[in-house]
Motif scaffolding. Structure first.
Motif, PDB file in Angstrom:
ATOM      1  N   THR A  89       0.818  -1.211   0.000  1.00 57.81           N
ATOM      2  CA  THR A  89       0.000   0.000   0.000  1.00 57.81           C
ATOM      3  C   THR A  89       0.854   1.264   0.000  1.00 57.81           C
ATOM      4  O   THR A  89       0.314   2.363  -0.070  1.00 57.81           O
ATOM      5  N   ALA A  94       2.379  -0.757   7.980  1.00 60.87           N
ATOM      6  CA  ALA A  94       1.034  -1.320   7.867  1.00 60.87           C
ATOM      7  C   ALA A  94       1.045  -2.614   7.063  1.00 60.87           C
ATOM      8  O   ALA A  94       0.353  -3.584   7.411  1.00 60.87           O
ATOM      9  N   ASP A  95       1.852  -2.660   6.006  1.00 61.56           N
ATOM     10  CA  ASP A  95       1.900  -3.855   5.173  1.00 61.56           C
ATOM     11  C   ASP A  95       2.545  -5.026   5.905  1.00 61.56           C
ATOM     12  O   ASP A  95       2.097  -6.169   5.789  1.00 61.56           O
ATOM     13  N   SER A  98       0.008  -6.287   8.396  1.00 63.31           N
ATOM     14  CA  SER A  98      -1.060  -7.009   7.712  1.00 63.31           C
ATOM     15  C   SER A  98      -0.606  -8.406   7.304  1.00 63.31           C
ATOM     16  O   SER A  98      -1.311  -9.404   7.536  1.00 63.31           O
ATOM     17  N   GLN A  99       0.586  -8.504   6.713  1.00 62.41           N
ATOM     18  CA  GLN A  99       1.055  -9.795   6.229  1.00 62.41           C
ATOM     19  C   GLN A  99       1.413 -10.727   7.384  1.00 62.41           C
ATOM     20  O   GLN A  99       1.067 -11.907   7.384  1.00 62.41           O
ATOM     21  N   ARG A 101       0.285 -10.625  10.411  1.00 63.12           N
ATOM     22  CA  ARG A 101      -0.947 -11.019  11.099  1.00 63.12           C
ATOM     23  C   ARG A 101      -1.650 -12.145  10.325  1.00 63.12           C
ATOM     24  O   ARG A 101      -2.129 -13.116  10.925  1.00 63.12           O
ATOM     25  N   ALA A 102      -1.659 -12.046   8.993  1.00 66.30           N
ATOM     26  CA  ALA A 102      -2.246 -13.114   8.178  1.00 66.30           C
ATOM     27  C   ALA A 102      -1.472 -14.416   8.358  1.00 66.30           C
ATOM     28  O   ALA A 102      -2.061 -15.501   8.417  1.00 66.30           O
TER      29      ALA A 102
END
Length: 208
Positions: A89, A94-95, A98-99, A101-102
């Motif tokens: 993004t 943040a990226d 996000s990754q 956490r996934a």
């Protein structure tokens, strides 16, 4: 790519579909192996069971994979690929959150922790499986992270001399260490702290 076997062609013909393209057969086999792996573990991934669930022939599986373990390793990557896509993004922190956490949710909520542990454990005694796991999962996943970090580096979000491999080790290595070595519980509540430590370190603000 090998052609599907005569037995499989006959089976496909009985279903009225004609011979399935090899790519379609391979995708069906990987999907079936992935379902079995996550549901029942690595020991359940046998050529007999996968062939039956995929509507394929066991002969075809023997042609494409040297062992059920190697098939399990490739199926693990195929199953995880969409869940672990790497966002870009423009906001590195943040990226990464996000990754990562996934990734943690894939392990802990989707049930991938047990089959991953089994594959990694078996790979310690099986060099063919170890090579397959590295080539079909570990190195491709690592390179995706490196690519995202490299773009951030080019955009000035990381120092030019930042060691990208060390950052990868700090983030994903911490999860593997807790899962495979310490065997302690963890969840995605650790993610933001992992990312902030990797990006900013532990030194006081004035000493950074």
């Amino acid at each position: 790519m090998n052609n599907v076997s005569t037995n499989e062609e006959a089976a496909s013909g009985r279903r009225g579909r004609g011979r399935r393209p090899a790519a379609e057969v391979r995708a069906a086999v990987l999907a079936a192996a992935g379902r079995i792996l996550l549901r029942d573990g690595m020991q359940a991934v046998t050529f007999d069971r996968v062939a039956m669930e995929a509507g394929s022939s066991k002969t075809t599986l023997y042609k494409w994979w040297p062992s059920p373990g190697v098939l399990a390793a490739e199926a693990y990557f195929a199953r995880s690929e969409r869940a672990l896509e790497f966002p870009d993004t423009g906001d590195l922190r943040a990226d990464l959150i996000s990754q990562l956490r996934a990734f943690v949710r894939w392990l802990k909520d989707d049930g991938a922790d047990k089959p991953m542990s089994e594959i990694v454990g078996a790979a310690q005694m099986d060099p063919v499986l170890a090579h397959a796991w590295s080539e079909s999962y570990a190195l491709p996943r690592r390179e995706l992270a490196r690519q995202r970090l490299r773009r951030a580096q080019e955009q000035g979000q990381l120092r030019a001399d930042a060691d990208l491999d060390i950052i990868v080790d700090q983030l994903w290595g911490a999860c593997y260490h807790r899962l495979l070595v310490l065997r302690v519980p963890f969840d995605d509540s650790i993610v933001e702290r992992l990312v902030d430590h990797a990006l900013h370190g532990s030194a006081p603000a004035a000493g950074r």
